[in-house]
Design a protein around this motif. Structure first.
Motif, short mmCIF file in Angstrom:
data_model
loop_
_atom_site.label_atom_id
_atom_site.label_comp_id
_atom_site.label_asym_id
_atom_site.label_seq_id
_atom_site.Cartn_x
_atom_site.Cartn_y
_atom_site.Cartn_z
N LYS A 55 0.82 -1.21 0.00
CA LYS A 55 0.00 0.00 0.00
C LYS A 55 0.86 1.27 0.00
N LEU A 56 0.20 2.40 -0.24
CA LEU A 56 0.88 3.68 -0.35
C LEU A 56 1.69 4.01 0.91
N GLY A 91 6.14 1.86 -7.34
CA GLY A 91 5.06 1.07 -7.94
C GLY A 91 5.06 1.16 -9.45
N LEU A 92 5.89 2.04 -10.02
CA LEU A 92 5.95 2.21 -11.47
C LEU A 92 6.79 1.11 -12.11
N ARG A 93 6.43 0.75 -13.33
CA ARG A 93 7.24 -0.16 -14.15
C ARG A 93 7.55 0.55 -15.45
N TRP A 94 8.84 0.53 -15.83
CA TRP A 94 9.25 1.21 -17.06
C TRP A 94 10.28 0.34 -17.76
N ALA A 132 -2.40 5.97 -6.19
CA ALA A 132 -2.75 5.35 -4.90
C ALA A 132 -1.57 4.63 -4.28
N THR A 133 -0.49 4.42 -5.05
CA THR A 133 0.68 3.72 -4.50
C THR A 133 1.98 4.48 -4.74
N LEU A 134 1.94 5.63 -5.42
CA LEU A 134 3.15 6.39 -5.76
C LEU A 134 3.36 7.51 -4.75
N PRO A 135 4.42 7.43 -3.95
CA PRO A 135 4.65 8.48 -2.95
C PRO A 135 4.87 9.84 -3.60
N GLN A 136 4.24 10.85 -3.03
CA GLN A 136 4.40 12.24 -3.46
C GLN A 136 4.08 12.44 -4.95
#
Length: 435
Positions: A55-56, A91-94, A132-136
């Motif tokens: 979670k965030l 939480g990002l995928r690149w 919802a899961t990416l800080p700031q």
């Protein structure tokens, strides 16, 4: 990033003879399917509802932990381009390409992204989707560069605007050389160093939520293994076995893969591409894992169909004792090398030494979102264990030309010793007995 086991599995699929001579197999839009599934495989059910995503709040805690480690290690910023560490913090995928993309965390101030101008829309879409899961997320600025611009000069500019005109920048260890080199030459007042003390410092100690996902991944792997074991018959190929395990994972809803090595090929720790056929009394070595919400398992089981020989049983018992000795040594505060030392002593004292002669690899590796990650249980590593660190425990004895036996389970460090996620294998003939 492909693992060594997935690479081996893919390669073996390319060279092996057509598999599943007994049960037909075909592909469909929903994945691999089999007709006339063995009952134990058919009994496996979808377990995705058991997995609770990160979670965030936890990701925010990770970012603050990273800031603290930046300060502790006298770093002014952390640069992460792609891969597991990016997902861990954001939480990002690149996907990796030749074009520079980075998420940057200053020790003070808001994170920012550097990306090609034509990717800005996709970046913002991903950021919005992951809000919802990416800080700031709302304060993360996106800097863009055109194809004829230097992304590294833009990174230096963005750092300067963040108050970092000079100092030390940590670069995540799996960043490709071209990017790290570009960052290093972007500004004469910035020094590029390893970001591993920050990334590994955060990722090595697992939270309660992470441990729950890892326990689920390990339990799932063991259940799929057991279902495959119950389905084995003499005359099956090793590829048939890996296909059974693959179908088993698909039924549970968690992706996974497998390596199966038989007889003399089990003496090769990472296996062989040579097609193999299972016979009674031969050592069969399974090695694989699955992924649950990004968290990995890695388990090895050695067993026979039918009756094991006295020599096979003797070697199994030694490896079992070595695994137990390593687990007992895994107390918080103990140096990493002491865990390897404990297992290696058991094996050498039993006559399978000296040193790396038969036990040819380190005792274990860190595990989490990557199958292999920091830290490692190997001679020379004096890093103290911390409660919450997770590892494989995988001693082995490999007798070239005959057979190899490895037992591998994943575990977490506690103040009193290691706590395994799965029960140890009790014997070669009943490898999954709970008694």
């Amino acid at each position: 990033m492909p693992s060594r086991r997935s690479f081996l599995f893919a390669a073996s699929a390319a060279v092996a003879a057509p598999s599943l001579p007994i049960e037909a197999q075909h592909s469909s839009g929903s994945g691999r399917e089999m007709k006339q599934l063995p009952p134990a495989i058919a009994a496996l059910t979808d377990r995705r509802s058991e997995a609770v995503p990160i979670k965030l709040g936890e990701r925010e805690h990770r970012v603050e932990r990273a800031r603290g480690l930046l300060v502790k290690n006298r770093l002014d910023a952390l640069v992460i381009c792609t891969g597991t560490s990016l997902t861990y913090f954001t939480g990002l995928r690149w996907g990796q390409s030749e074009r520079f993309f980075a998420w940057v965390l200053p020790a003070k101030g808001n994170p920012f992204v550097v990306c090609p101008v034509f990717e800005e829309g996709r970046v913002r879409e991903r950021m919005e989707a992951k809000a919802a899961t990416l800080p700031q997320a709302s304060v993360t600025r996106v800097y863009t560069w055109n194809e004829d611009d230097s992304p590294y000069a833009l990174l230096a500019k963005a750092l300067k605007e963040a108050g970092i005109a000079n100092g030390r920048v940590g670069v995540e260890e799996r960043t490709q050389f071209a990017f790290a080199d570009g960052i290093a030459h972007a500004s004469p007042t910035l020094t590029v160093v390893s970001g591993t003390p920050v990334t590994a410092g955060c990722r090595a100690v697992k939270s309660t939520a992470e441990l729950a996902l890892m326990r689920l991944a390990n339990d799932n792997t063991l259940k799929v293994y057991e279902a495959a074991w119950k389905s084995l018959e003499p005359g099956m190929t090793n590829r048939h076995v890996t296909d059974l395990i693959g179908v088993g994972y698909e039924r549970t809803g968690f992706p996974g893969d497998a390596s199966c090595q038989v007889a003399e090929y089990s003496a090769l720790p990472h296996g062989s591409l040579h097609p193999q056929v299972i016979q009674e009394g031969q050592i069969i070595l399974l090695d694989d894992g699955c992924v649950v919400e990004g968290y990995q398992s890695d388990i090895s089981r050695s067993f026979v169909l039918g009756k094991a020989s006295d020599k096979q049983k003797k070697v199994f018992d030694i490896v079992h004792k070595a695994q137990s000795a390593a687990l007992a040594a895994g107390k918080a505060g103990t140096p990493c090398h002491a865990v390897d030392d404990a297992a290696r002593k058991v094996i050498s004292d039993a006559g399978f030494g000296p040193d790396y002669k038969y036990f040819t690899h380190r005792l274990g590796h860190g595990i989490g979102m990557d199958e292999h990650e920091w830290p490692y249980l190997v001679r020379g590593n004096s890093l103290p264990l911390e409660s919450g660190m997770t590892f494989s425990d995988e001693p082995g004895i490999y007798i070239v030309g005959e057979f190899g036996i490895r037992l591998e389970d994943d575990w977490v460090v506690t103040p009193d010793g290691g706590d395994m996620f799965t029960p140890q294998s009790p014997s070669l003939e009943q490898p999954f007995s709970r008694a």
